[in-house]
Enzyme design. Structure first.
Site, PDB file in Angstrom:
ATOM      1  N   LYS A   1       0.838  -1.209   0.000  1.00 56.54           N
ATOM      2  CA  LYS A   1       0.000   0.000   0.000  1.00 56.54           C
ATOM      3  C   LYS A   1       0.871   1.256   0.000  1.00 56.54           C
ATOM      4  O   LYS A   1       0.667   2.166  -0.792  1.00 56.54           O
ATOM      5  CB  LYS A   1      -0.934   0.014   1.234  1.00 56.54           C
ATOM      6  CG  LYS A   1      -1.812  -1.219   1.363  1.00 56.54           C
ATOM      7  CD  LYS A   1      -2.707  -1.151   2.592  1.00 56.54           C
ATOM      8  CE  LYS A   1      -1.989  -1.160   3.926  1.00 56.54           C
ATOM      9  NZ  LYS A   1      -1.266  -2.415   4.239  1.00 56.54           N
TER      10      LYS A   1
ATOM     11  N   ARG B   1     -10.002   0.792   8.450  1.00 56.30           N
ATOM     12  CA  ARG B   1      -9.623  -0.568   8.817  1.00 56.30           C
ATOM     13  C   ARG B   1     -10.735  -1.294   9.540  1.00 56.30           C
ATOM     14  O   ARG B   1     -10.572  -2.460   9.890  1.00 56.30           O
ATOM     15  CB  ARG B   1      -8.420  -0.508   9.760  1.00 56.30           C
ATOM     16  CG  ARG B   1      -7.085  -0.737   9.099  1.00 56.30           C
ATOM     17  CD  ARG B   1      -6.060  -0.555  10.194  1.00 56.30           C
ATOM     18  NE  ARG B   1      -4.880  -1.346  10.003  1.00 56.30           N
ATOM     19  CZ  ARG B   1      -3.784  -0.892   9.413  1.00 56.30           C
ATOM     20  NH1 ARG B   1      -3.739   0.304   8.899  1.00 56.30           N
ATOM     21  NH2 ARG B   1      -2.726  -1.665   9.341  1.00 56.30           N
TER      22      ARG B   1
ATOM     23  N   ARG C   1      10.736  -0.780  11.559  1.00 56.90           N
ATOM     24  CA  ARG C   1       9.593  -0.575  12.444  1.00 56.90           C
ATOM     25  C   ARG C   1       9.563  -1.576  13.589  1.00 56.90           C
ATOM     26  O   ARG C   1       9.897  -2.744  13.412  1.00 56.90           O
ATOM     27  CB  ARG C   1       8.294  -0.679  11.628  1.00 56.90           C
ATOM     28  CG  ARG C   1       7.965   0.621  10.939  1.00 56.90           C
ATOM     29  CD  ARG C   1       6.892   0.531   9.921  1.00 56.90           C
ATOM     30  NE  ARG C   1       5.709  -0.233  10.311  1.00 56.90           N
ATOM     31  CZ  ARG C   1       4.642  -0.361   9.532  1.00 56.90           C
ATOM     32  NH1 ARG C   1       4.611   0.221   8.354  1.00 56.90           N
ATOM     33  NH2 ARG C   1       3.621  -1.066   9.929  1.00 56.90           N
TER      34      ARG C   1
HETATM   35  P1  AP5 Z   1       4.888  -1.552   1.967  1.00 56.85           P
HETATM   36  O1  AP5 Z   1       4.575  -0.780   0.738  1.00 56.85           O
HETATM   37  O2  AP5 Z   1       5.583  -0.859   3.070  1.00 56.85           O
HETATM   38  O3  AP5 Z   1       3.574  -2.332   2.480  1.00 56.85           O
HETATM   39  P2  AP5 Z   1       2.262  -1.788   3.223  1.00 56.85           P
HETATM   40  O4  AP5 Z   1       1.093  -2.433   2.574  1.00 56.85           O
HETATM   41  O5  AP5 Z   1       2.283  -0.302   3.311  1.00 56.85           O
HETATM   42  O6  AP5 Z   1       2.471  -2.492   4.608  1.00 56.85           O
HETATM   43  P3  AP5 Z   1       2.382  -1.919   6.110  1.00 56.85           P
HETATM   44  O7  AP5 Z   1       3.183  -2.844   6.962  1.00 56.85           O
HETATM   45  O8  AP5 Z   1       2.742  -0.472   6.152  1.00 56.85           O
HETATM   46  O9  AP5 Z   1       0.877  -2.120   6.387  1.00 56.85           O
HETATM   47  P4  AP5 Z   1       0.178  -2.095   7.744  1.00 56.85           P
HETATM   48  O10 AP5 Z   1      -1.222  -1.981   7.298  1.00 56.85           O
HETATM   49  O11 AP5 Z   1       0.496  -3.231   8.615  1.00 56.85           O
HETATM   50  O12 AP5 Z   1       0.832  -0.846   8.499  1.00 56.85           O
HETATM   51  P5  AP5 Z   1       0.320   0.590   8.887  1.00 56.85           P
HETATM   52  O13 AP5 Z   1       1.489   1.487   8.940  1.00 56.85           O
HETATM   53  O14 AP5 Z   1      -0.846   0.982   8.072  1.00 56.85           O
HETATM   54  O15 AP5 Z   1       5.755  -2.825   1.502  1.00 56.85           O
HETATM   55  C1  AP5 Z   1       6.238  -3.772   2.453  1.00 56.85           C
HETATM   56  C2  AP5 Z   1       7.601  -4.312   2.005  1.00 56.85           C
HETATM   57  O16 AP5 Z   1       7.442  -5.027   0.784  1.00 56.85           O
HETATM   58  C3  AP5 Z   1       8.658  -3.216   1.710  1.00 56.85           C
HETATM   59  O17 AP5 Z   1       9.921  -3.685   2.089  1.00 56.85           O
HETATM   60  C4  AP5 Z   1       8.572  -3.039   0.179  1.00 56.85           C
HETATM   61  O18 AP5 Z   1       9.795  -2.603  -0.375  1.00 56.85           O
HETATM   62  C5  AP5 Z   1       8.221  -4.448  -0.259  1.00 56.85           C
HETATM   63  N1  AP5 Z   1       7.407  -4.495  -1.486  1.00 56.85           N
HETATM   64  C6  AP5 Z   1       6.368  -3.670  -1.810  1.00 56.85           C
HETATM   65  N2  AP5 Z   1       5.851  -4.040  -2.999  1.00 56.85           N
HETATM   66  C7  AP5 Z   1       6.578  -5.128  -3.410  1.00 56.85           C
HETATM   67  C8  AP5 Z   1       6.511  -5.966  -4.567  1.00 56.85           C
HETATM   68  N3  AP5 Z   1       5.607  -5.779  -5.531  1.00 56.85           N
HETATM   69  N4  AP5 Z   1       7.386  -6.998  -4.662  1.00 56.85           N
HETATM   70  C9  AP5 Z   1       8.303  -7.219  -3.694  1.00 56.85           C
HETATM   71  N5  AP5 Z   1       8.425  -6.447  -2.586  1.00 56.85           N
HETATM   72  C10 AP5 Z   1       7.564  -5.420  -2.444  1.00 56.85           C
HETATM   73  O19 AP5 Z   1      -0.235   0.354  10.375  1.00 56.85           O
HETATM   74  C11 AP5 Z   1       0.644   0.044  11.440  1.00 56.85           C
HETATM   75  C12 AP5 Z   1      -0.130  -0.036  12.747  1.00 56.85           C
HETATM   76  O20 AP5 Z   1      -0.725   1.247  13.043  1.00 56.85           O
HETATM   77  C13 AP5 Z   1      -1.322  -1.001  12.773  1.00 56.85           C
HETATM   78  O21 AP5 Z   1      -0.910  -2.319  13.085  1.00 56.85           O
HETATM   79  C14 AP5 Z   1      -2.198  -0.382  13.856  1.00 56.85           C
HETATM   80  O22 AP5 Z   1      -1.717  -0.660  15.144  1.00 56.85           O
HETATM   81  C15 AP5 Z   1      -2.035   1.105  13.605  1.00 56.85           C
HETATM   82  N6  AP5 Z   1      -3.022   1.636  12.639  1.00 56.85           N
HETATM   83  C16 AP5 Z   1      -2.743   2.211  11.433  1.00 56.85           C
HETATM   84  N7  AP5 Z   1      -3.869   2.604  10.813  1.00 56.85           N
HETATM   85  C17 AP5 Z   1      -4.892   2.261  11.647  1.00 56.85           C
HETATM   86  C18 AP5 Z   1      -6.313   2.388  11.547  1.00 56.85           C
HETATM   87  N8  AP5 Z   1      -6.881   2.933  10.467  1.00 56.85           N
HETATM   88  N9  AP5 Z   1      -7.065   1.920  12.576  1.00 56.85           N
HETATM   89  C19 AP5 Z   1      -6.505   1.373  13.665  1.00 56.85           C
HETATM   90  N10 AP5 Z   1      -5.155   1.215  13.827  1.00 56.85           N
HETATM   91  C20 AP5 Z   1      -4.360   1.662  12.817  1.00 56.85           C
HETATM   92 MG    MG Z   2       2.437   1.077   4.878  1.00 62.98          MG
END
Ligand code: AP5
Ligand code: MG
Length: 214
Positions: free
Chosen positions: A13, A87, A160
């Site tokens: 994402k 979410r 992270r």
């Molecule tokens: P990346 O692009 O970073 O993936 P992502 O989908 O953004 O993954 P996240 O880990 O950021 O998602 P998340 O939903 O767990 O975290 P968030 O910060 O929202 O890619 C990942 C890796 O893969 C990278 O190394 C990249 O280089 C690689 N990659 C990408 N595309 C690729 C491809 N095509 N091929 C190979 N490699 C590839 O949330 C974190 C925490 O915050 C949650 O757990 C929760 O506690 C809280 N939180 C956030 N939002 C909310 C909400 N709305 N409600 C409640 N709690 C929330």
């Molecule tokens: Mg992310």
């Protein structure tokens, strides 16, 4: 155009949102990034969310809806990319209401589909630039040999606290239990589409573009 990128942790994402920002002049609204900023700034809210995020559980709806409301009220944009928000069904309802209040609509929801095994590999190999947030991966997109970020030249990279196998298990469960019902919610609204998130970053970028432009 306002869009959601929906998908489990590690689906890509953030990676794809940053590309859309560059290519379409849209604004990325990542609740994960906002919460990490709050955590790093040491505010009361930051202290509350730090522990929840490290465990992999979801932060309360009230907190994240408040963050999104504030951003929407204070940001001018040609279009918003919601990354990691909504979410829960409550967050989805709140987003609909906020956009309606602004006289705007939610136009597309693109789901990035990636199997769990690949997600674990991606997440445990991720790092980001400490200055501009460019996303790297030890296997698929390593930090350049000169140690400088390709985007901004920064030399500090972060991992992270929740990018470990234990937290990831909890994050995946939260996704399947609390977030995946949004697939049906937006399918019913007629704005959901799905992209295979397992492929080269550029291929996925093209597949998303096709969905957005159709
Ligand atoms: P990346 O692009 O970073 O993936 P992502 O989908 O953004 O993954 P996240 O880990 O950021 O998602 P998340 O939903 O767990 O975290 P968030 O910060 O929202 O890619 C990942 C890796 O893969 C990278 O190394 C990249 O280089 C690689 N990659 C990408 N595309 C690729 C491809 N095509 N091929 C190979 N490699 C590839 O949330 C974190 C925490 O915050 C949650 O757990 C929760 O506690 C809280 N939180 C956030 N939002 C909310 C909400 N709305 N409600 C409640 N709690 C929330
Ligand atoms: Mg992310």
């Amino acid at each position: 155009m306002n869009i959601i990128l929906l998908g489990p942790p590690g689906a890509g994402k953030g990676t794809q949102a940053r590309i859309l920002v560059e290519e379409r002049n849209m604004v990325q609204l990542s609740t994960g990034d906002m919460l990490r900023e709050a955590k790093d700034s040491g505010t009361e809210m930051g202290k509350v969310v730090a522990e929840v995020m490290a465990s992999g559980n979801l932060v309360t709806d009230e907190i994240v809806i408040g963050l999104i409301r504030e951003k929407l009220e204070t940001t001018e944009a040609a279009g918003f990319i919601f990354d990691g928000f909504p979410r829960t069904l409550k967050q989805a309802d709140a987003l609909g209401e906020l956009l309606e209040e602004m006289g705007q609509t939610l136009d597309k929801v693109v789901e990035l589909r990636v199997e769990d095994e690949a997600l674990v590999k991606r997440i445990t190999a991720r790092s980001t630039c400490g200055d501009c947030g460019e996303v790297y991966n030890d296997v698929t997109k390593p930090i350049p040999a000169d140690g400088k970020c390709v985007k901004c030249g920064g030399t500090e990279f972060k991992r992270r606290a929740d990018d470990n196998e234990d937290s990831l298990r909890t994050r995946l469960m939260a996704y399947y239990k609390q977030t995946s019902p949004l697939i049906g919610y937006y399918y019913h609204a007629g704005i959901h589409s799905r992209v295979d998130g397992l492929g080269e970053i550029d291929e996925i970028k093209a597949a998303i573009a096709e969905k957005l432009d159709s």
